[in-house]
Design an enzyme around this catalytic site. Structure first.
Site, PDB file in Angstrom:
ATOM      1  N   SER A   1      -7.451-102.106  67.070  1.00  0.00           N
ATOM      2  CA  SER A   1      -7.803-103.369  66.605  1.00  0.00           C
ATOM      3  C   SER A   1      -6.395-104.370  66.897  1.00  0.00           C
ATOM      4  CB  SER A   1      -7.833-103.333  65.115  1.00  0.00           C
ATOM      5  OG  SER A   1      -6.603-102.729  64.465  1.00  0.00           O
TER       6      SER A   1
ATOM      7  N   ASN B   1      -3.407 -98.869  53.990  1.00  0.00           N
ATOM      8  CA  ASN B   1      -4.666 -99.578  53.258  1.00  0.00           C
ATOM      9  C   ASN B   1      -4.319-100.906  52.461  1.00  0.00           C
ATOM     10  OD1 ASN B   1      -6.064 -97.486  54.322  1.00  0.00           O
ATOM     11  ND2 ASN B   1      -6.328 -96.345  52.425  1.00  0.00           N
TER      12      ASN B   1
ATOM     13  N   THR C   1     -35.616-140.162  51.397  1.00  0.00           N
ATOM     14  CA  THR C   1     -35.894-138.691  50.952  1.00  0.00           C
ATOM     15  C   THR C   1     -37.026-138.342  51.959  1.00  0.00           C
ATOM     16  OG1 THR C   1     -37.617-139.590  49.506  1.00  0.00           O
ATOM     17  CG2 THR C   1     -35.492-139.166  48.535  1.00  0.00           C
ATOM     18  N   HIS C   2     -37.237-136.939  52.137  1.00  0.00           N
ATOM     19  CA  HIS C   2     -38.188-136.669  53.191  1.00  0.00           C
ATOM     20  C   HIS C   2     -38.027-137.370  54.526  1.00  0.00           C
ATOM     21  CE1 HIS C   2     -40.385-134.924  49.756  1.00  0.00           C
ATOM     22  NE2 HIS C   2     -39.917-136.099  49.157  1.00  0.00           N
TER      23      HIS C   2
ATOM     24  N   SER D   1     -23.704-137.717  80.829  1.00  0.00           N
ATOM     25  CA  SER D   1     -24.605-136.738  81.588  1.00  0.00           C
ATOM     26  C   SER D   1     -24.359-136.577  83.108  1.00  0.00           C
ATOM     27  CB  SER D   1     -25.968-137.395  81.289  1.00  0.00           C
ATOM     28  OG  SER D   1     -26.854-136.526  82.528  1.00  0.00           O
TER      29      SER D   1
ATOM     30  N   LYS E   1     -26.322-142.187  79.603  1.00  0.00           N
ATOM     31  CA  LYS E   1     -26.012-141.445  78.484  1.00  0.00           C
ATOM     32  C   LYS E   1     -24.752-141.542  77.749  1.00  0.00           C
ATOM     33  CE  LYS E   1     -29.282-139.185  77.079  1.00  0.00           C
ATOM     34  NZ  LYS E   1     -29.417-137.687  77.032  1.00  0.00           N
TER      35      LYS E   1
ATOM     36  N   ASN F   1     -23.743-139.034  75.048  1.00  0.00           N
ATOM     37  CA  ASN F   1     -24.379-137.992  73.981  1.00  0.00           C
ATOM     38  C   ASN F   1     -23.317-137.662  72.679  1.00  0.00           C
ATOM     39  OD1 ASN F   1     -26.643-137.911  75.413  1.00  0.00           O
ATOM     40  ND2 ASN F   1     -25.667-136.486  76.873  1.00  0.00           N
TER      41      ASN F   1
ATOM     42  N   GLU G   1     -22.701-132.516  67.550  1.00  0.00           N
ATOM     43  CA  GLU G   1     -23.732-131.387  67.974  1.00  0.00           C
ATOM     44  C   GLU G   1     -22.843-130.064  67.843  1.00  0.00           C
ATOM     45  OE1 GLU G   1     -26.906-133.385  70.745  1.00  0.00           O
ATOM     46  OE2 GLU G   1     -24.857-132.893  71.788  1.00  0.00           O
TER      47      GLU G   1
ATOM     48  N   GLN H   1     -12.100-102.490  58.791  1.00  0.00           N
ATOM     49  CA  GLN H   1     -11.389-102.991  59.969  1.00  0.00           C
ATOM     50  C   GLN H   1     -12.149-104.164  60.521  1.00  0.00           C
ATOM     51  OE1 GLN H   1      -8.902-100.451  62.413  1.00  0.00           O
ATOM     52  NE2 GLN H   1     -10.256-101.068  63.995  1.00  0.00           N
TER      53      GLN H   1
HETATM   54  N1  ARG Z   1      -6.327-101.242  61.373  1.00  0.00           N
HETATM   55  C1  ARG Z   1      -6.528-100.906  59.895  1.00  0.00           C
HETATM   56  C2  ARG Z   1      -7.405-101.825  59.275  1.00  0.00           C
HETATM   57  O1  ARG Z   1      -7.380-103.012  59.462  1.00  0.00           O
HETATM   58  C3  ARG Z   1      -5.686-100.405  59.084  1.00  0.00           C
HETATM   59  C4  ARG Z   1      -5.846 -99.635  57.897  1.00  0.00           C
HETATM   60  C5  ARG Z   1      -5.913 -98.407  58.532  1.00  0.00           C
HETATM   61  N2  ARG Z   1      -6.088 -97.411  57.299  1.00  0.00           N
HETATM   62  C6  ARG Z   1      -6.687 -96.189  57.623  1.00  0.00           C
HETATM   63  N3  ARG Z   1      -6.725 -95.343  56.702  1.00  0.00           N
HETATM   64  N4  ARG Z   1      -7.006 -95.706  58.762  1.00  0.00           N
HETATM   65  O2  ARG Z   1      -8.329-101.522  58.480  1.00  0.00           O
END
Ligand code: ARG
Length: 459
Positions: free
Chosen positions: A22, A108, A153-154, A275, A281, A283, A288, A320
């Site tokens: 990650s 965690n 409205t509508h 455009s 144009k 735009n 948008e 993750q």
């Molecule tokens: N990269 C992990 C996440 O964002 C970090 C936590 C990883 N914890 C684990 N028990 N593998 O969730």
């Protein structure tokens, strides 16, 4: 380097390593990760795991690392699993004390801490953008205090309203978004460290002291909840969803109001595109894109909601997947707010055209019916009578101003001379002076109150 491995005979497959990493997105959390680790080092020293000189060494190594981490070179060639692993690997390269930093800590809780720290700063930036936009909405409202537009409205002309009344409708939507953002901040601003992997840390950390150290207002109350919970990220995304929803509706309105068929608004050259083929144009691409990006932010929210909804307690690696949608929602809502402000700041209203749109249509019909009711005709009969007047007018291609007092009285004796005044849409709205209505005095008062609220939010 891995933060685990003793229990394994074989390493992870190359495919899994690539699939699971990650770092390419969570590197955005690096500063939060280091700041959080510095505070954790101080907590470790308070429970006697680090002595004073060890703490000093770690803190100064972390401080150097913070500076290095601000440059892309810090991440060059890194193949670490995630940002937490990267930071510890870099620490190990600088000091053997690195082996102590993860005492009684789990990724965690660390990931919860890092994202909270990061998001809290982002929220402060987004809040400023939102307050700036609220200011711009008030400015364009006040620029045309007497302008009259037909309200719809509508998507059919309904009743006349003042331009600032219309603008204040968006002010209220965005003001509720601000309220939601402040509530979100309060739920983000809670300190999770000390939770361990899920059961609470095995070391007697003074959690309140860690919270104070990192500027958190409170500590989390349940360690399992910390590992399992992403409500606070979803809270932000709910805020982001409603904000972009409001901006998308404003965009839709203004795309319509600035098209040739309406001609009410002139968008600034700087927020429109030409455009490649059609030379004439101009735009409304900025609007948008806001409307388009709002779809994307709503998708981000659904992605995380769907990821979370079936997970057993507590942490699962699925989680993750929280970061990319959250990061994207933060970036897109900030981008949309910034863009919307420039559009609002550079848009001009041509008051004559919406006024004409109000005058040639029968937006005064309700005013006439209500005046009849005020003078004693039961409302359903009044409604019927004005309906007949409109039908007659439509058949004979008459607009309200084509009627003379005499003709009106001839049409129905209830239409006394006083009714001629109400054929002008600017007159009927004077009966709507109750709070929240489009009466000119009510709108002036609402504008004044909105300005006061804005000053308070800036405070
Ligand atoms: N990269 C992990 C996440 O964002 C970090 C936590 C990883 N914890 C684990 N028990 N593998 O969730």
């Amino acid at each position: 380097m891995k933060l685990w491995g003793g229990r394994f005979e074989a390493g992870p497959s190359e495919v899994f390593e690539k699939f699971g990493e990650s770092l390419h997105f969570d590197k955005r959390l690096v500063d939060a990760d280091i700041r959080g680790s510095q505070a954790f080092a101080r907590a470790l020293s308070r429970v006697g795991i680090l002595n004073a000189s060890e703490l000093d060494t770690l803190l100064s190594v972390f401080e150097t690392m913070r500076k290095e981490a601000a440059t892309p070179a810090f991440f060059a060639g890194a193949t670490d699993e995630d940002v937490h692993t990267l930071v510890i690997r870099k620490l190990k390269e600088k000091t053997p004390l690195a082996d102590k930093i993860h005492t009684g800590r789990s990724r965690n809780e660390q990931v919860s801490l890092d994202v909270r720290l990061w998001l809290r700063d982002e929220i402060d930036g987004v809040r400023k953008l939102l307050v700036d936009l609220l200011g711009s909405v008030l400015t364009i409202a006040e620029k045309y205090p007497d302008a009259i537009i037909p309200g719809y409205t509508h998507m059919r002309r309904a009743q006349a309203v003042l331009w600032p009344h219309y603008c204040l409708a968006y002010f209220e939507m965005l003001a509720r978004d601000l309220e939601r953002l402040d509530q979100t901040r309060a739920r983000v601003n809670v300190m999770p460290l000390g939770s361990g992997a899920l059961a609470g840390s095995g070391f007697p950390f003074d959690r309140e002291a860690i919270a104070k150290d990192l500027g958190f207002a409170a500590i989390t109350k349940n360690s399992m909840d910390v590992s399992a919970d992403r409500d606070w990220a979803l809270d932000f995304m709910h805020f982001a969803n409603l904000t972009v929803l409001h901006l998308s509706r404003l965009s839709e309105d203004w795309i319509l109001y600035s098209c040739e068929e309406f001609g009410w608004l002139d968008l600034g050259d700087g927020v429109t595109s030409g455009s490649s083929l059609m030379p004439q144009k101009k735009n409304p691409d900025s609007l948008e894109l806001i409307r388009g990006k709002s779809g994307r932010v709503i998708g981000d929210y659904l992605a995380l909601m769907t990821t979370m909804k079936g997970l057993p307690l507590t942490y699962n690696r699925d989680m993750q997947e929280d970061k990319e949608p959250l990061f994207d929602a933060v970036d897109q809502v900030a981008g949309c707010l910034k863009m919307a402000k420039v559009v609002v700041d550079t848009t001009k209203l041509n008051p004559a055209l919406p006024r004409q749109a109000a005058e040639v249509s029968w937006v005064v019909a309700t005013d006439l019916a209500e005046e009849l009711a005020r003078r004693g005709t039961p409302f359903h009969q009044a409604h019927q009578l004005v309906g007949k007047l409109v039908l007659h007018s439509v058949r004979h291609q008459m607009k309200p101003s084509d009627w003379t007092v005499a003709e009106l009285e001839k049409f129905a004796p209830q239409f006394t001379a006083e009714f001629a005044r109400l054929l002008n849409p600017a007159e009927g709205m004077k009966s709507r002076e109750l709070p929240g209505g489009t009466g000119p005095k009510a709108v002036a008062q609402a504008l004044g109150q909105a300005k006061e609220r804005l000053t308070g939010w800036k405070g």
